[in-house]
Design an enzyme around this catalytic site. Sequence first.
Site, PDB file in Angstrom:
ATOM      1  N   HIS A  13       0.822  -1.207   0.000  1.00  0.00           N
ATOM      2  CA  HIS A  13       0.000   0.000   0.000  1.00  0.00           C
ATOM      3  C   HIS A  13       0.860   1.262   0.000  1.00  0.00           C
ATOM      4  O   HIS A  13       1.808   1.378   0.791  1.00  0.00           O
ATOM      5  CB  HIS A  13      -0.880  -0.038   1.250  1.00  0.00           C
ATOM      6  CG  HIS A  13      -1.921   1.017   1.324  1.00  0.00           C
ATOM      7  ND1 HIS A  13      -2.249   1.667   2.500  1.00  0.00           N
ATOM      8  CD2 HIS A  13      -2.741   1.539   0.386  1.00  0.00           C
ATOM      9  CE1 HIS A  13      -3.219   2.517   2.286  1.00  0.00           C
ATOM     10  NE2 HIS A  13      -3.539   2.464   1.005  1.00  0.00           N
ATOM     11  N   GLU A  40       0.981  -0.417  -4.817  1.00  0.00           N
ATOM     12  CA  GLU A  40      -0.072   0.551  -5.114  1.00  0.00           C
ATOM     13  C   GLU A  40       0.450   1.914  -4.712  1.00  0.00           C
ATOM     14  O   GLU A  40       1.137   2.044  -3.695  1.00  0.00           O
ATOM     15  CB  GLU A  40      -1.335   0.204  -4.320  1.00  0.00           C
ATOM     16  CG  GLU A  40      -2.509   1.159  -4.502  1.00  0.00           C
ATOM     17  CD  GLU A  40      -2.539   2.301  -3.495  1.00  0.00           C
ATOM     18  OE1 GLU A  40      -3.369   3.206  -3.665  1.00  0.00           O
ATOM     19  OE2 GLU A  40      -1.707   2.317  -2.546  1.00  0.00           O
ATOM     20  N   ASP A  42      -0.386   6.536  -5.159  1.00  0.00           N
ATOM     21  CA  ASP A  42      -1.331   7.596  -5.504  1.00  0.00           C
ATOM     22  C   ASP A  42      -0.656   8.670  -6.345  1.00  0.00           C
ATOM     23  O   ASP A  42       0.477   9.070  -6.044  1.00  0.00           O
ATOM     24  CB  ASP A  42      -1.861   8.258  -4.230  1.00  0.00           C
ATOM     25  CG  ASP A  42      -2.437   7.252  -3.246  1.00  0.00           C
ATOM     26  OD1 ASP A  42      -3.489   6.693  -3.551  1.00  0.00           O
ATOM     27  OD2 ASP A  42      -1.809   7.028  -2.195  1.00  0.00           O
ATOM     28  N   HIS A  55      -0.649  11.304  -1.415  1.00  0.00           N
ATOM     29  CA  HIS A  55      -2.017  10.892  -1.139  1.00  0.00           C
ATOM     30  C   HIS A  55      -2.932  12.067  -0.817  1.00  0.00           C
ATOM     31  O   HIS A  55      -4.034  12.176  -1.350  1.00  0.00           O
ATOM     32  CB  HIS A  55      -2.038   9.900   0.029  1.00  0.00           C
ATOM     33  CG  HIS A  55      -3.412   9.450   0.420  1.00  0.00           C
ATOM     34  ND1 HIS A  55      -4.209  10.146   1.318  1.00  0.00           N
ATOM     35  CD2 HIS A  55      -4.136   8.376   0.017  1.00  0.00           C
ATOM     36  CE1 HIS A  55      -5.358   9.515   1.448  1.00  0.00           C
ATOM     37  NE2 HIS A  55      -5.346   8.449   0.674  1.00  0.00           N
ATOM     38  N   GLU A 115      -3.139   4.535  -8.592  1.00  0.00           N
ATOM     39  CA  GLU A 115      -4.399   5.198  -8.255  1.00  0.00           C
ATOM     40  C   GLU A 115      -4.339   6.661  -8.666  1.00  0.00           C
ATOM     41  O   GLU A 115      -3.486   7.419  -8.204  1.00  0.00           O
ATOM     42  CB  GLU A 115      -4.713   5.106  -6.762  1.00  0.00           C
ATOM     43  CG  GLU A 115      -6.044   5.806  -6.446  1.00  0.00           C
ATOM     44  CD  GLU A 115      -6.433   5.804  -4.984  1.00  0.00           C
ATOM     45  OE1 GLU A 115      -7.310   6.625  -4.625  1.00  0.00           O
ATOM     46  OE2 GLU A 115      -5.870   5.010  -4.215  1.00  0.00           O
TER      47      GLU A 115
END
Length: 248
Positions: A13, A40, A42, A55, A115
Amino acid sequence: MNGVWPLPPVLAHRCGGALAPENTLAGLDAAAASGCRGVEFDVMLSADGTPLLIHDETLQRTTDGHGRIADTPDEVLFGLDAGSWFDPRFAGERLPTLDQALTRCAGLGLAVNLEIKPAAGYEATTGAEVGRSLRERWMGFPCALVLSSFSDVALRAVAAECPAWPRGLLVGRIPPDWHSRCADVGAIALHASSRGLGATAVQAVRSAGLHLAVYTENNVRRAADLLAWGVDTVITDHPERFREPPFR
């Protein structure tokens, strides 16, 4: 089913989970060192329109800066310390650009769930810019890459620029309209919170021909159950815990 799912069973993450400051190159290194095969992270736009990894819409939590990302130029952003808040040994860690992150992932052999995390009001612009960056510079990216977002607008915008990469619609708890929304944005996957998710809901998504990724699950036994029910990928803060099958 919408094609072969490209991502591994476990993703770290926000680059390295709890092993390093989030959304940094140090996090990518930490994920790879833990044995994790994918990450993953952002992506948001600076005031200059540069896709970078962060993020929050504001700088205060994860850097020594202040203010909104969307209002801050690159010359300020790239001089900020994005590591000391996590641990002094990461002092001087910088906010990486999307290009820098993908270059590091390519070198480490890490699959990517990118993302798209637009600041409010920048949904279409962020999706389009990420799509252009991928189309112009990364069509030869050697690892698996899936695009996801909570924003339907951003997903449609990125698809218009680079339709080749698979997309996943991000939600919290699975909403009643999940199937129609996935169809509308051309998503091959639903990305949902693992909290409260049961086998019946997993089967419904899979029976509809969609893949399913879940976040943020740190319990190994629970993650194994999710995968056994048909979840394709579990995103975790603790990739170092997931070293045995079915996670590898």
